[in-house]
Design a protein around this motif. Structure first.
Motif, PDB file in Angstrom:
ATOM      1  N   THR A   1      84.910 -52.755  72.861  1.00  0.00           N
ATOM      2  CA  THR A   1      83.891 -53.655  73.404  1.00  0.00           C
ATOM      3  C   THR A   1      83.297 -53.122  74.706  1.00  0.00           C
ATOM      4  O   THR A   1      82.471 -53.780  75.318  1.00  0.00           O
ATOM      5  CB  THR A   1      84.475 -55.061  73.673  1.00  0.00           C
ATOM      6  N   ALA A   2      83.720 -51.933  75.141  1.00  0.00           N
ATOM      7  CA  ALA A   2      83.267 -51.412  76.431  1.00  0.00           C
ATOM      8  C   ALA A   2      82.027 -50.543  76.257  1.00  0.00           C
ATOM      9  O   ALA A   2      82.038 -49.585  75.478  1.00  0.00           O
ATOM     10  CB  ALA A   2      84.382 -50.618  77.096  1.00  0.00           C
TER      11      ALA A   2
ATOM     12  N   LYS B   1      79.918 -60.775  73.836  1.00  0.00           N
ATOM     13  CA  LYS B   1      81.306 -60.550  74.226  1.00  0.00           C
ATOM     14  C   LYS B   1      81.658 -59.062  74.329  1.00  0.00           C
ATOM     15  O   LYS B   1      82.675 -58.585  73.832  1.00  0.00           O
ATOM     16  CB  LYS B   1      82.261 -61.260  73.251  1.00  0.00           C
ATOM     17  N   LEU B   2      80.759 -58.322  74.976  1.00  0.00           N
ATOM     18  CA  LEU B   2      81.034 -56.921  75.285  1.00  0.00           C
ATOM     19  C   LEU B   2      81.281 -56.817  76.787  1.00  0.00           C
ATOM     20  O   LEU B   2      81.026 -57.759  77.529  1.00  0.00           O
ATOM     21  CB  LEU B   2      79.837 -56.036  74.886  1.00  0.00           C
ATOM     22  N   ARG B   3      81.773 -55.666  77.219  1.00  0.00           N
ATOM     23  CA  ARG B   3      81.963 -55.442  78.646  1.00  0.00           C
ATOM     24  C   ARG B   3      81.116 -54.263  79.085  1.00  0.00           C
ATOM     25  O   ARG B   3      81.245 -53.169  78.538  1.00  0.00           O
ATOM     26  CB  ARG B   3      83.435 -55.181  78.962  1.00  0.00           C
TER      27      ARG B   3
ATOM     28  N   GLN C   1      90.382 -44.658  79.904  1.00  0.00           N
ATOM     29  CA  GLN C   1      91.349 -45.733  79.589  1.00  0.00           C
ATOM     30  C   GLN C   1      90.870 -46.562  78.407  1.00  0.00           C
ATOM     31  O   GLN C   1      91.653 -46.979  77.559  1.00  0.00           O
ATOM     32  CB  GLN C   1      91.518 -46.662  80.800  1.00  0.00           C
ATOM     33  N   GLU C   2      89.577 -46.835  78.384  1.00  0.00           N
ATOM     34  CA  GLU C   2      88.993 -47.702  77.339  1.00  0.00           C
ATOM     35  C   GLU C   2      88.694 -46.933  76.057  1.00  0.00           C
ATOM     36  O   GLU C   2      88.138 -47.491  75.116  1.00  0.00           O
ATOM     37  CB  GLU C   2      87.696 -48.339  77.860  1.00  0.00           C
ATOM     38  N   LYS C   3      89.003 -45.617  76.042  1.00  0.00           N
ATOM     39  CA  LYS C   3      88.715 -44.758  74.890  1.00  0.00           C
ATOM     40  C   LYS C   3      87.248 -44.846  74.455  1.00  0.00           C
ATOM     41  O   LYS C   3      86.923 -44.971  73.267  1.00  0.00           O
ATOM     42  CB  LYS C   3      89.644 -45.100  73.716  1.00  0.00           C
TER      43      LYS C   3
ATOM     44  N   ALA D   1      78.501 -46.654  68.380  1.00  0.00           N
ATOM     45  CA  ALA D   1      79.342 -46.302  69.537  1.00  0.00           C
ATOM     46  C   ALA D   1      80.639 -47.105  69.569  1.00  0.00           C
ATOM     47  O   ALA D   1      81.679 -46.591  69.980  1.00  0.00           O
ATOM     48  CB  ALA D   1      78.551 -46.554  70.828  1.00  0.00           C
ATOM     49  N   LEU D   2      80.583 -48.355  69.141  1.00  0.00           N
ATOM     50  CA  LEU D   2      81.742 -49.250  69.276  1.00  0.00           C
ATOM     51  C   LEU D   2      82.588 -49.323  68.008  1.00  0.00           C
ATOM     52  O   LEU D   2      83.597 -50.036  67.979  1.00  0.00           O
ATOM     53  CB  LEU D   2      81.270 -50.671  69.675  1.00  0.00           C
ATOM     54  N   GLY D   3      82.167 -48.613  66.976  1.00  0.00           N
ATOM     55  CA  GLY D   3      82.933 -48.641  65.728  1.00  0.00           C
ATOM     56  C   GLY D   3      82.983 -50.025  65.118  1.00  0.00           C
ATOM     57  O   GLY D   3      84.059 -50.581  64.857  1.00  0.00           O
ATOM     58  N   CYS D   4      81.793 -50.611  64.896  1.00  0.00           N
ATOM     59  CA  CYS D   4      81.737 -51.960  64.306  1.00  0.00           C
ATOM     60  C   CYS D   4      81.702 -51.825  62.795  1.00  0.00           C
ATOM     61  O   CYS D   4      81.028 -50.968  62.263  1.00  0.00           O
ATOM     62  CB  CYS D   4      80.502 -52.698  64.803  1.00  0.00           C
TER      63      CYS D   4
END
Ligand SMILES: [Zn+2]
Length: 304
Positions: free
Chosen positions: A197-198, A214-216, A243-245, A300-303
């Motif tokens: 979600t980053a 609900k993303l960061r 850290q957030e991969k 990018a977020l693998g949805c």
């Protein structure tokens, strides 16, 4: 440099004067019975054109392909603001527009951020060189559900100002709301069930998009896209992104991708473009630009 821009401005003034001389221009605030709307930047131009339809003339202050934050107004544009019926803008994005509205269009400015629930500027995620004094994040147009609220209220405002065409404004506002609601649904569905979600973005424009879905957001820069991040800020973002991969560092079309490239090399990620839709896209419109953003985010977020 200054002389050249002054000359260009004078030429613009003379061109306008010539147009008046040929009897094209109507009275202040209305051109040939139409409501005169000045839109400070592209997403507001898109809204004003859709909702104003044949009953309004929309003048855009930011030309296509121009990064709008540092916009400077020509004397002709300031004169246009003085004469227009309504200035649709977002306070704290373009200081020159804020100032011109305050000085020349008191009571005729519509700050669209005042129409929706705002969120604080992501102060904790901003580096040095920020404007930082904005109490709330001004990038409200990147949430289609807030855009829908703005569309309805802009339609109401135009209907009140020009009662003869009230039904047209309200009908077109409703059609715009329907399109924005469809987009919002696609984005809600498309951005649920993602493996991350980053989102790391070059400037912190996507706070409302992140809030809605609900993303960061991790903004390398603050709300000013041209600011150079400090080495300390870059190192901090690189650490968090690792850290957030994070797989993708986002840059945007109108700003140099250099910083995003440095950062992506540092953490072994790709770069991709995320459009803050602050300027008119080369192709398509607000809706298609947001759908391209959805697709870039899903990758990018693998949805699923
Ligand atoms: Zn911005």
């Amino acid at each position: 440099m200054r002389t050249a821009s002054l000359l260009a401005a004078l030429t613009a003034v003379l061109t306008v004067t010539t147009a008046c001389g040929s009897g094209q221009a109507g009275p202040a605030g209305a051109q040939g019975g139409k409501t005169d709307i000045t839109a400070a930047m592209y997403p507001l131009q898109w809204l004003a054109e859709r909702i104003g339809g044949p009953d309004a003339t929309v003048t855009a202050l930011t030309k296509p392909g121009v990064e709008p934050h540092d916009l400077e107004l020509s004397p002709a544009q300031v004169a246009g603001i003085e004469a227009t019926g309504l200035v649709v803008y977002v306070k704290d994005v373009q200081p020159a527009v804020d100032e011109a509205v305050e000085q020349h269009a008191a009571g005729r400015g519509l700050d669209v951020a005042s129409l929706v629930k705002t969120i604080p500027s992501s102060a904790g995620e901003q580096g040095e060189g920020e404007t930082g004094d904005a109490a709330h994040d001004p990038h409200v147009w990147l949430d289609p559900s807030r855009m829908a609220v703005i569309a309805t209220k802009l339609g109401d405002r135009l209907a009140e100002a020009d009662p003869a065409h009230a039904k047209g404004y309200r009908d077109r506002a409703a059609a715009t709301v329907a399109d924005l609601t469809t987009l919002d649904g696609e984005m809600s569905r498309g951005l649920s069930g993602c493996s991350s979600t980053a989102i790391v973005t070059s400037h912190a424009a996507f706070g409302y998009l992140a809030d809605r879905y609900k993303l960061r957001q991790i903004g390398i820069n603050g709300i000013d896209p041209e600011a150079e991040p400090s080495p300390a800020r870059l190192a901090e973002v690189a650490k968090v992104a690792k850290q957030e991969k994070v797989t993708t560092i986002f840059s945007e079309a109108l700003v140099s991708p250099k910083v995003a490239e440095v950062l992506s090399t540092e953490i072994g990620a790709k770069t991709a473009v995320l459009d803050p839709v602050e300027s008119q896209p080369a192709n398509g419109d607000y809706l298609s630009a947001m759908r391209q953003n959805l697709s870039a985010l899903q990758t990018a977020l693998g949805c699923s």
